[in-house]
Design an enzyme around this catalytic site. Structure first.
Site, PDB file in Angstrom:
ATOM      1  N   THR A 225      38.917  51.618  38.754  1.00  0.00           N
ATOM      2  CA  THR A 225      39.829  51.492  37.621  1.00  0.00           C
ATOM      3  C   THR A 225      39.096  51.656  36.294  1.00  0.00           C
ATOM      4  O   THR A 225      37.893  51.373  36.204  1.00  0.00           O
ATOM      5  CB  THR A 225      40.501  50.099  37.661  1.00  0.00           C
ATOM      6  OG1 THR A 225      41.193  49.873  36.437  1.00  0.00           O
ATOM      7  CG2 THR A 225      39.495  48.973  37.837  1.00  0.00           C
ATOM      8  N   ASP A 226      39.836  52.036  35.253  1.00  0.00           N
ATOM      9  CA  ASP A 226      39.227  52.115  33.913  1.00  0.00           C
ATOM     10  C   ASP A 226      38.951  50.720  33.344  1.00  0.00           C
ATOM     11  O   ASP A 226      38.209  50.585  32.363  1.00  0.00           O
ATOM     12  CB  ASP A 226      40.113  52.925  32.952  1.00  0.00           C
ATOM     13  CG  ASP A 226      41.497  52.326  32.725  1.00  0.00           C
ATOM     14  OD1 ASP A 226      41.842  51.323  33.384  1.00  0.00           O
ATOM     15  OD2 ASP A 226      42.242  52.875  31.890  1.00  0.00           O
ATOM     16  N   GLU A 227      39.537  49.679  33.971  1.00  0.00           N
ATOM     17  CA  GLU A 227      39.365  48.322  33.412  1.00  0.00           C
ATOM     18  C   GLU A 227      37.918  47.845  33.484  1.00  0.00           C
ATOM     19  O   GLU A 227      37.539  46.905  32.795  1.00  0.00           O
ATOM     20  CB  GLU A 227      40.278  47.324  34.131  1.00  0.00           C
ATOM     21  CG  GLU A 227      41.729  47.679  33.970  1.00  0.00           C
ATOM     22  CD  GLU A 227      42.686  46.516  34.200  1.00  0.00           C
ATOM     23  OE1 GLU A 227      42.234  45.367  34.307  1.00  0.00           O
ATOM     24  OE2 GLU A 227      43.893  46.780  34.257  1.00  0.00           O
TER      25      GLU A 227
ATOM     26  N   TYR B 173      39.843  40.369  37.880  1.00  0.00           N
ATOM     27  CA  TYR B 173      40.136  41.623  38.601  1.00  0.00           C
ATOM     28  C   TYR B 173      39.121  42.696  38.238  1.00  0.00           C
ATOM     29  O   TYR B 173      38.482  43.293  39.118  1.00  0.00           O
ATOM     30  CB  TYR B 173      41.563  42.096  38.285  1.00  0.00           C
ATOM     31  CG  TYR B 173      41.802  43.557  38.666  1.00  0.00           C
ATOM     32  CD1 TYR B 173      41.832  43.956  40.001  1.00  0.00           C
ATOM     33  CD2 TYR B 173      41.988  44.537  37.685  1.00  0.00           C
ATOM     34  CE1 TYR B 173      42.027  45.297  40.357  1.00  0.00           C
ATOM     35  CE2 TYR B 173      42.180  45.873  38.026  1.00  0.00           C
ATOM     36  CZ  TYR B 173      42.202  46.244  39.364  1.00  0.00           C
ATOM     37  OH  TYR B 173      42.391  47.569  39.705  1.00  0.00           O
TER      38      TYR B 173
ATOM     39  N   LYS C 125      36.213  44.601  40.508  1.00  0.00           N
ATOM     40  CA  LYS C 125      36.162  46.062  40.715  1.00  0.00           C
ATOM     41  C   LYS C 125      34.808  46.598  40.216  1.00  0.00           C
ATOM     42  O   LYS C 125      34.206  47.461  40.853  1.00  0.00           O
ATOM     43  CB  LYS C 125      37.316  46.757  39.986  1.00  0.00           C
ATOM     44  CG  LYS C 125      38.701  46.495  40.567  1.00  0.00           C
ATOM     45  CD  LYS C 125      38.901  46.998  41.986  1.00  0.00           C
ATOM     46  CE  LYS C 125      38.952  48.498  42.123  1.00  0.00           C
ATOM     47  NZ  LYS C 125      39.325  48.935  43.487  1.00  0.00           N
TER      48      LYS C 125
END
Ligand code: NAD
Ligand code: DAU
Length: 351
Positions: free
Chosen positions: A134-136, A159, A163
């Site tokens: 993810t870009d997060e 989260y 990741k």
């Protein structure tokens, strides 16, 4: 019997995984696709009804954190490549139960990496571990700038930290044990079959049920939205053409402030439901902000565009309209997934 290359897709009963599975199953019948999924609250075999009887498809109900079971499955089926999507994926749930995210996203990824390494360590030729991220992991942008593949990791939620940790382990296994891998980091997806805990399907469901639309904080948070089928096409390309040990950022070139997005969604819903303009918007309610809420995500997807020729195929207005139509035509799906445990989650999260 014809030999088909065995490919393992994890999390194929979830939102993105189901679109990826369908694309691989229908576009490339020479693969034997194994869908390994624990069927958590987010996994739903109804998402795969139209493809479940294809001869190149096998479903395996298993938990990626169960080392023994996963090792046995790798030994039995000799998966040559893995496309790893299984994860706990909702930021709000990670705030109330962070350990569950460490378990699935970090330990689960490690279990898969070990099983893959142990099976192929004598010869990694033509093998691939493809990790979907993810870009997060890059944290939050200010008002300007874009995330590139060179942006430092700076995760802010449990989260995104889980990741980020799993991405690091994939890289570490590449460096230490030489496993061939690629990683892609994607922005916010939307589309058919998304579980109604995420912004767009949650708000569609609430409008249908005449319930408030809970906008966190002042609604001035920005996300970069991508139609899920365009993400699946990008994954297909990275899997076949991505270079070993590379990361590819995937995004929609499509930034929206939450409040503007919600207003567009409300407008489209009113039109489709033949309601006077403003009906859905009157349900908007500004509520307590998400702790650690990242201000802005935006992806620079020029690497995948230049190297692999990928770009999104639909505009946001088109993709959103298709998405709403799907939910309106599949109210049974929505009713099934929002019964039972969903009601308890909703009460805890929003009251
Ligand atoms: P999802 O929550 O809809 O689906 C996750 C799937 O994983 C479900 O089918 C669930 O049953 C399965 N799963 C969960 N824990 C498992 C376990 N222990 N063992 C086996 N299966 C398990 O998620 P999604 O939105 O489709 O996201 C898929 C992947 O893409 C995730 O890795 C996520 O981090 C990543 N991602 C998502 C987005 C997005 O906007 N949704 C954007 C970028 C990246
Ligand atoms: O950026 C990629 C990520 O996008 C993925 O890795 C995650 O798996 C996926 O869940 C998504 O994370 P977000 O937190 O950005 O998505 P969500 O749909 O939960 O929220 C989108 C924005 O809307 C965010 O700024 C929070 C806000 N929001 C969300 C909900 C659920 C609200 O204002 N109200 C809500 O009720």
């Amino acid at each position: 019997m014809k030999h088909r290359k065995p490919i393992l897709i994890t999390g194929g009963a979830g939102f993105i995984g189901s679109h990826v599975l369908r694309l691989f199953l229908t576009k490339y019948p020479n693969y034997q696709i194994f869908n390994l999924d624990a069927l958590t609250y987010a996994g739903n075999l109804e998402n795969l009804k139209d493809v479940e009887n294809l001869p190149n498809y096998t479903f395996l109900k298993a938990d990626i954190t169960n080392t023994k079971e996963i090792n046995n499955l790798f030994e039995l089926y000799k998966f040559e490549s893995v496309i790893h999507l299984a994860a706990e994926s909702h930021v709000d749930r990670s705030i109330s139960d962070p350990l569950a995210f460490v378990k699935t996203n970090v330990i689960g990824t490690m279990v898969l990496l070990n099983a893959f390494k142990n099976l192929w360590s004598q010869n990694f030729t033509n093998k691939l571990f493809y990790h979907i991220s993810t870009d997060e992991v890059y944290g939050s942008l200010g008002e300007t700038g874009l995330f590139t593949e060179m942006t430092s990791y700076d995760p802010n939620s449990p989260y995104s930290a889980s990741k980020a940790s799993s991405d690091h382990f994939v890289r570490a296994y590449g460096e230490t044990y030489n496993i061939p891998y690629v990683i892609s980091n994607c922005s916010n997806n939307y589309g058919e079959n998304q579980f109604p805990e995420k912004l767009i399907p949650l708000f569609i469901n609430n409008i249908l049920n005449n319930k408030p639309l809970p906008v966190y904080g002042d609604g001035n948070y920005t996300r970069d939205w991508l139609y899920v089928k365009d993400h699946a096409e990008a994954i297909y390309l990275v899997f076949h053409k991505g270079k070993n040990k590379q990361t590819y950022n995937i995004g929609g070139f499509n930034e929206w402030k939450n409040i503007d997005l919600v207003q567009l969604l409300c407008k489209q819903m009113d039109e489709k439901l033949n309601k006077p303009r403003g009906t859905s918007e009157s349900l908007i309610m500004f509520v307590k902000d998400r702790p650690g809420h990242d201000l802005r995500y935006a992806i620079d997807a020029s690497k995948i565009n230049k190297e692999l020729g990928w770009k999104p195929s639909v505009t946001f207005e088109q993709g959103l309209s298709k998405t709403i139509d799907w939910y309106l035509n599949n109210k049974g799906w929505l009713e099934n997934v929002t019964s039972g445990a969903y009601q308890n989650y909703y009460k805890k999260q929003y009251h």
